[in-house]
Design a protein around this motif. Structure first.
Motif, PDB file in Angstrom:
ATOM      1  N   ARG A   1      10.886  -3.900 -22.347  1.00  0.00           N
ATOM      2  CA  ARG A   1       9.620  -3.268 -21.969  1.00  0.00           C
ATOM      3  C   ARG A   1       8.999  -3.943 -20.757  1.00  0.00           C
ATOM      4  N   THR A   2       8.972  -5.269 -20.781  1.00  0.00           N
ATOM      5  CA  THR A   2       8.308  -5.958 -19.682  1.00  0.00           C
ATOM      6  C   THR A   2       9.185  -5.999 -18.443  1.00  0.00           C
TER       7      THR A   2
ATOM      8  N   ASN B   1       7.409   1.428 -16.980  1.00  0.00           N
ATOM      9  CA  ASN B   1       8.735   0.984 -17.382  1.00  0.00           C
ATOM     10  C   ASN B   1       9.157   1.592 -18.716  1.00  0.00           C
ATOM     11  N   GLU B   2       8.239   1.628 -19.673  1.00  0.00           N
ATOM     12  CA  GLU B   2       8.573   2.209 -20.973  1.00  0.00           C
ATOM     13  C   GLU B   2       8.859   3.695 -20.854  1.00  0.00           C
TER      14      GLU B   2
ATOM     15  N   ILE C   1      12.302   4.135 -19.302  1.00  0.00           N
ATOM     16  CA  ILE C   1      13.389   3.817 -20.235  1.00  0.00           C
ATOM     17  C   ILE C   1      13.627   4.995 -21.184  1.00  0.00           C
TER      18      ILE C   1
ATOM     19  N   ASP D   1       2.834 -12.960  -8.672  1.00  0.00           N
ATOM     20  CA  ASP D   1       1.773 -12.393  -9.490  1.00  0.00           C
ATOM     21  C   ASP D   1       0.994 -13.490 -10.198  1.00  0.00           C
TER      22      ASP D   1
ATOM     23  N   ARG E   1       7.871  -1.508  -8.828  1.00  0.00           N
ATOM     24  CA  ARG E   1       8.449  -2.852  -8.687  1.00  0.00           C
ATOM     25  C   ARG E   1       8.066  -3.444  -7.337  1.00  0.00           C
ATOM     26  N   VAL E   2       8.102  -2.590  -6.288  1.00  0.00           N
ATOM     27  CA  VAL E   2       7.706  -3.053  -4.951  1.00  0.00           C
ATOM     28  C   VAL E   2       6.262  -3.553  -4.981  1.00  0.00           C
ATOM     29  N   ALA E   3       5.412  -2.798  -5.679  1.00  0.00           N
ATOM     30  CA  ALA E   3       3.986  -3.124  -5.699  1.00  0.00           C
ATOM     31  C   ALA E   3       3.637  -3.904  -6.962  1.00  0.00           C
ATOM     32  N   ARG E   4       4.634  -4.567  -7.545  1.00  0.00           N
ATOM     33  CA  ARG E   4       4.475  -5.176  -8.865  1.00  0.00           C
ATOM     34  C   ARG E   4       3.250  -6.076  -8.971  1.00  0.00           C
ATOM     35  N   ASN E   5       2.953  -6.851  -7.938  1.00  0.00           N
ATOM     36  CA  ASN E   5       1.796  -7.726  -8.128  1.00  0.00           C
ATOM     37  C   ASN E   5       0.497  -7.119  -7.613  1.00  0.00           C
TER      38      ASN E   5
ATOM     39  N   ALA F   1       0.845  -1.196   0.000  1.00  0.00           N
ATOM     40  CA  ALA F   1       0.000   0.000   0.000  1.00  0.00           C
ATOM     41  C   ALA F   1       0.880   1.246   0.000  1.00  0.00           C
TER      42      ALA F   1
ATOM     43  N   ALA G   1       8.641 -11.607  -8.043  1.00  0.00           N
ATOM     44  CA  ALA G   1       7.417 -10.821  -8.259  1.00  0.00           C
ATOM     45  C   ALA G   1       6.542 -11.502  -9.308  1.00  0.00           C
TER      46      ALA G   1
ATOM     47  N   ILE H   1      13.801  -5.838  -3.705  1.00  0.00           N
ATOM     48  CA  ILE H   1      13.904  -5.440  -5.105  1.00  0.00           C
ATOM     49  C   ILE H   1      15.341  -5.378  -5.622  1.00  0.00           C
TER      50      ILE H   1
ATOM     51  N   ARG I   1       9.257   4.084 -10.559  1.00  0.00           N
ATOM     52  CA  ARG I   1       9.497   2.738 -11.059  1.00  0.00           C
ATOM     53  C   ARG I   1       9.864   1.781  -9.931  1.00  0.00           C
ATOM     54  N   THR I   2      10.696   2.256  -8.994  1.00  0.00           N
ATOM     55  CA  THR I   2      11.069   1.402  -7.865  1.00  0.00           C
ATOM     56  C   THR I   2       9.832   1.012  -7.065  1.00  0.00           C
TER      57      THR I   2
ATOM     58  N   TYR J   1      14.779 -10.725  -8.261  1.00  0.00           N
ATOM     59  CA  TYR J   1      13.532 -10.100  -7.796  1.00  0.00           C
ATOM     60  C   TYR J   1      12.437 -10.180  -8.859  1.00  0.00           C
TER      61      TYR J   1
ATOM     62  N   THR K   1      -2.820  -4.233   5.465  1.00  0.00           N
ATOM     63  CA  THR K   1      -3.436  -2.955   5.833  1.00  0.00           C
ATOM     64  C   THR K   1      -4.534  -3.164   6.870  1.00  0.00           C
TER      65      THR K   1
ATOM     66  N   TRP L   1       2.379  -1.421 -15.243  1.00  0.00           N
ATOM     67  CA  TRP L   1       3.829  -1.623 -15.115  1.00  0.00           C
ATOM     68  C   TRP L   1       4.549  -1.288 -16.416  1.00  0.00           C
ATOM     69  N   GLU L   2       4.005  -1.752 -17.531  1.00  0.00           N
ATOM     70  CA  GLU L   2       4.684  -1.486 -18.800  1.00  0.00           C
ATOM     71  C   GLU L   2       4.677   0.003 -19.146  1.00  0.00           C
TER      72      GLU L   2
ATOM     73  N   GLU M   1      12.489   7.507 -11.287  1.00  0.00           N
ATOM     74  CA  GLU M   1      13.112   6.270 -10.832  1.00  0.00           C
ATOM     75  C   GLU M   1      12.391   5.764  -9.572  1.00  0.00           C
TER      76      GLU M   1
END
Lengths: 314, 474
Positions: free
Chosen positions: B50-51, A111-112, A115, B239, A96-100, A6, B235, B226, A92-93, B231, B263, A107-108, A89
């Protein structure tokens, strides 16, 4: 959802908002400096840096305020921990932490964007490509918000992300208004002069509100009208009233999902009470500066309460 | 393998004809335009970037994210061949699991004199805490990666990864990439799907839930965070499984359960798929400096409050000295001859072998018993005299720390290069799941490829790439 996730979502969108706002600020600054004499331009860049809250760091390394210095400092300076590059950055970090907890599309998009912008900011930015770089930042933001709206599950994660965005936006609009008000309008008697019109136009541009304001006010620019627009007009998505109302909705949704109200909901109610039934005359009565300081301080308290209520930290 | 033989070519037989498994692929390839293929090659990299499928390289400044190079020529395995392989893998993995149980209980295999006691006495991965304890469902090695190589004489097991085999996300993403690049190819060639691996993993882990579980088991993936090199994979798997992705700082022991900070408050975790090493798992039991683990988790584990996958102490099997006894181990627990042979291995701990190894350093591959990732090894034929002499000193100082194997002519599979197809050496890591319901092998795996011409080192940390691995449908 994990408290840490969160926290990641909340800050991912705070940083994104902050990066986008910095780009808007620079865009307005650039326009101002192109249409003004050198002295005014220097003032303008000073005010851009002040609004970003980075003047201490800037002045430690620079003697003068020129455009090329100002935008490179805010965009990519290694000594500036709040440069757009660092903020993206951080976005993005945190993604990544909340990636799922975010969709693949979100995400893409993050990330794009990262980049592309990281590459663009690996070299000093010249006046000739500033507009392009700022456009990239805005576009990256737009893509993330779009992907978010179309692909994210409407569960707690979505609301944490949006809460972060509106907390940041409230802060940003308040700060812009406060600094400009201070610098340009020591007394309301300045209203109406042509210099003002230009300066206030910059304020509107730095929140991307120039067109909306003109539409609503048939082109008349005056300080009172602009302050009312940016503080109380809940049709404009960067006004304080709009941000607070949106934040209230997000916090209400979180309370509903968690089946319990916390300190953040309590503080939000207090903030609502202060803003409701206010006229712009009331705001000027208390003093706009005092009003904005109060708004920013309550906003910070709400952010801290969200972190406590939802166990962002152990 | 016999010296002087040309390495086995996965695509072509010795007359230059196409092997049956590659028939349909080569038909398709022959119809494609070279320039178009070259464009696809570039597209593939963009897709990975990209991914964000990256790994971090240790020891580099700011833990830079890198891409593992992907090669778009698949490695193809025929249905019959795969069936044969899976029987061997199943046998080996069952034996590994039985071996782990025995090692931490009666140690029948040592009593029977089939392996020397010193093997695990000296083994740092052996955990006294596990003695007398049986993990939920009796499963030690929930996820195993068996590293296979092929020579002219067939498939051999090169290594068993029973601790925390990595790379499965590449098996999945390589396939996704191939399907995105060449959709028509998959309409022409019937390839077994790998995409349900995460579901199989989630099911397999849930089947190992501990006694304390109430309701549907909650599965979480424990990552160091991370900045860890894998990592992305942690993830990705969380997922794909619909599991929580947790770090040590999210976990705390509350009322005899390991719980995670949500939470809403602290909620119990039933199965922890941990991607941190034993040593960091519990600062109260192991490395007191560790911030990656959970203080007290081992007590919860031993009292049936949580399943840890893989079980602590399974690293014993990754040891290369244990590896050298795998034929005995398989036979002891299954009563059958091993279906999958080991690579011939000399243990420097034994006097005769040591002498042989020292006399033939120039031709052998020497590995540290506890090493991994292609580090700390000597490849005799490609080393200089000075490097060999330096290594000789290391072996003489600590013979028990080393084993040696012949330099294998790993099979080759073509890669796509600027000048067309070119053969490169490959290995194969299938992924194996173990639960009380049995052994489950996903038809496919990770094919690693040494991208440099002639190189035998396939590790991604040392310039290796990966390929999509196809198992053809019956």
């Amino acid at each position: 959802m994990l408290g840490r996730t969160a926290h990641g979502l909340f800050w991912m969108f705070r940083y994104l908002e902050r990066a986008e706002n910095t780009a808007r600020l620079l865009d307005a600054g650039l326009r101002m400096s192109l249409t003004r004499d050198l002295v005014t331009a220097e003032e303008e860049w000073r005010s851009v840096i002040r609004t970003s809250g980075q003047h201490a760091g800037y002045e430690a390394t620079h003697q003068t305020y020129t455009g090329v210095q100002a935008w490179n400092y805010l965009l990519r300076d290694k000594t500036n921990p709040m440069s757009v590059k660092d903020m993206l950055e951080n976005v993005r970090t945190n993604a990544r932490v909340a990636r799922n907890a975010i969709s693949g599309e979100v995400w893409e998009a993050v990330n794009e964007g990262w980049i592309q912008i990281e590459e663009a900011l690996s070299r000093p930015v010249r006046q000739s490509n500033l507009g392009e770089v700022l456009g990239m930042v805005r576009r990256a933001g737009t893509l993330v918000h779009g992907a978010m709206g179309d692909s994210m599950l409407r569960d707690a994660g979505f609301h944490f992300a949006r809460a972060g965005m509106f907390v940041e936006r409230t802060d940003s609009t308040s700060r812009i208004l406060d600094i400009k008000y201070y610098l340009l309008l020591p007394s309301l008697s300045y209203v109406g002069s042509s210099l003002d019109a230009g300066q206030w136009d910059t304020v509107l541009r730095s929140v991307s509100g120039d067109r909306a304001y003109r539409w609503l006010n048939a082109g008349t620019i005056d300080a009172r009208g602009i302050v009312e627009f940016l503080v109380l007009d809940d049709r404009f998505p960067r006004s304080i009233a709009f941000c607070q109302s949106a934040l209230r909705d997000e916090l209400a949704a979180l309370a509903r999902l968690h089946k319990i109200e916390g300190q953040s909901n309590e503080l939000m109610r207090e903030a609502d009470m202060r803003l409701s039934n206010q006229t712009i005359e009331d705001v000027f009565e208390t003093g706009l500066h005092q009003f904005l300081v109060d708004t920013m301080s309550t906003n910070t308290s709400i952010a801290n309460a969200i972190a406590d209520d939802y166990r962002f930290h152990a | 393998m016999a010296k002087g033989n040309a390495p086995f070519d996965e695509m072509r037989n010795s007359d230059g004809g196409i092997r049956p498994a590659y028939d349909s692929y080569c038909d398709w390839l022959g119809q494609q335009d070279d320039d178009w293929l070259r464009r696809k090659h570039t597209e593939a990299e963009g897709q990975f970037r990209r991914t964000g499928i990256t790994f971090n390289v240790y020891g580099e400044e700011k833990a830079e994210e890198r891409l593992i190079p992907f090669d778009m020529v698949p490695r193809v395995i025929g249905a019959a061949e795969w069936r044969k392989l899976t029987r061997g893998i199943e046998q080996r993995v069952s034996a590994l699991n039985a071996f782990m149980h025995d090692l931490y209980h009666r140690q029948e295999i040592i009593r029977a004199g089939r392996i020397p006691e010193r093997l695990f006495r000296q083994n740092e991965a052996w955990l006294a805490n596990m003695v007398g304890f049986t993990p939920p469902g009796g499963v030690y090695t929930h996820i195993v990666g068996i590293d296979l190589v092929r020579t002219a004489d067939g498939f051999f097991v090169l290594e068993d990864n029973a601790r925390t085999p990595s790379g499965v996300s590449y098996m999945l993403e390589n396939r996704e990439t191939m399907m995105a690049l060449f959709p028509d190819l998959f309409m022409q060639v019937p390839v077994e799907s790998v995409s349900n691996y995460p579901r199989r993993l989630a099911k397999s882990l849930a089947a190992c839930a501990p006694p304390a579980t109430s309701g549907k088991p909650l599965v979480a993936v424990l990552t160091p965070g991370i900045y860890n090199s894998a990592y992305y994979e942690h993830a990705f798997l969380a997922d794909q499984m619909g599991a929580e992705l947790v770090e040590g700082s999210d976990l705390r022991v509350v009322d005899g359960r390991v719980t995670m900070r949500t939470t809403r408050g602290y909620e119990p975790v039933d199965v922890l798929y941990r991607r941190v090493d034993d040593d960091f798992l519990d600062p109260l039991t192991f490395n007191p400096e560790s911030r990656l683990g959970v203080p007290g988790i081992m007590d919860v584990y031993r009292s049936g409050g949580i399943t840890i996958a893989n079980a602590p102490g399974t690293g014993v099997c990754d040891d290369k000295a244990i590896y050298s006894f795998m034929p005995e181990i398989v036979e002891f627990y299954t009563g059958e001859k091993p279906l999958l042979p080991n690579v011939e291995t000399w243990r420097c701990a034994e006097e005769d072998s040591l002498k042989y190894v020292l006399d033939n350093l120039g031709e052998l591959v020497v590995k540290e018993v506890h090493g991994s990732g292609g580090y700390g090894m000597l490849i005799g034929p490609t080393s200089t005299k000075a490097q060999i002499e330096e290594f000789r000193k290391k072996i003489e100082a600590n013979p028990e720390g080393y084993i040696a194997q012949p330099t294998l002519a790993l099979s080759t599979c073509p890669i796509f290069s600027e000048s067309g197809l070119a053969p490169r050496h490959v290995d194969l890591r299938p992924y194996v799941l173990v639960s009380p319901n049995g052994v489950d092998i996903t038809p496919g795996g990770l094919t690693r490829v040494a991208l440099e011409e002639g190189s035998l080192v396939v590790n991604s940390s040392q310039g290796g790439g990966t390929k999509d691995t196809w198992v053809l449908k019956e």
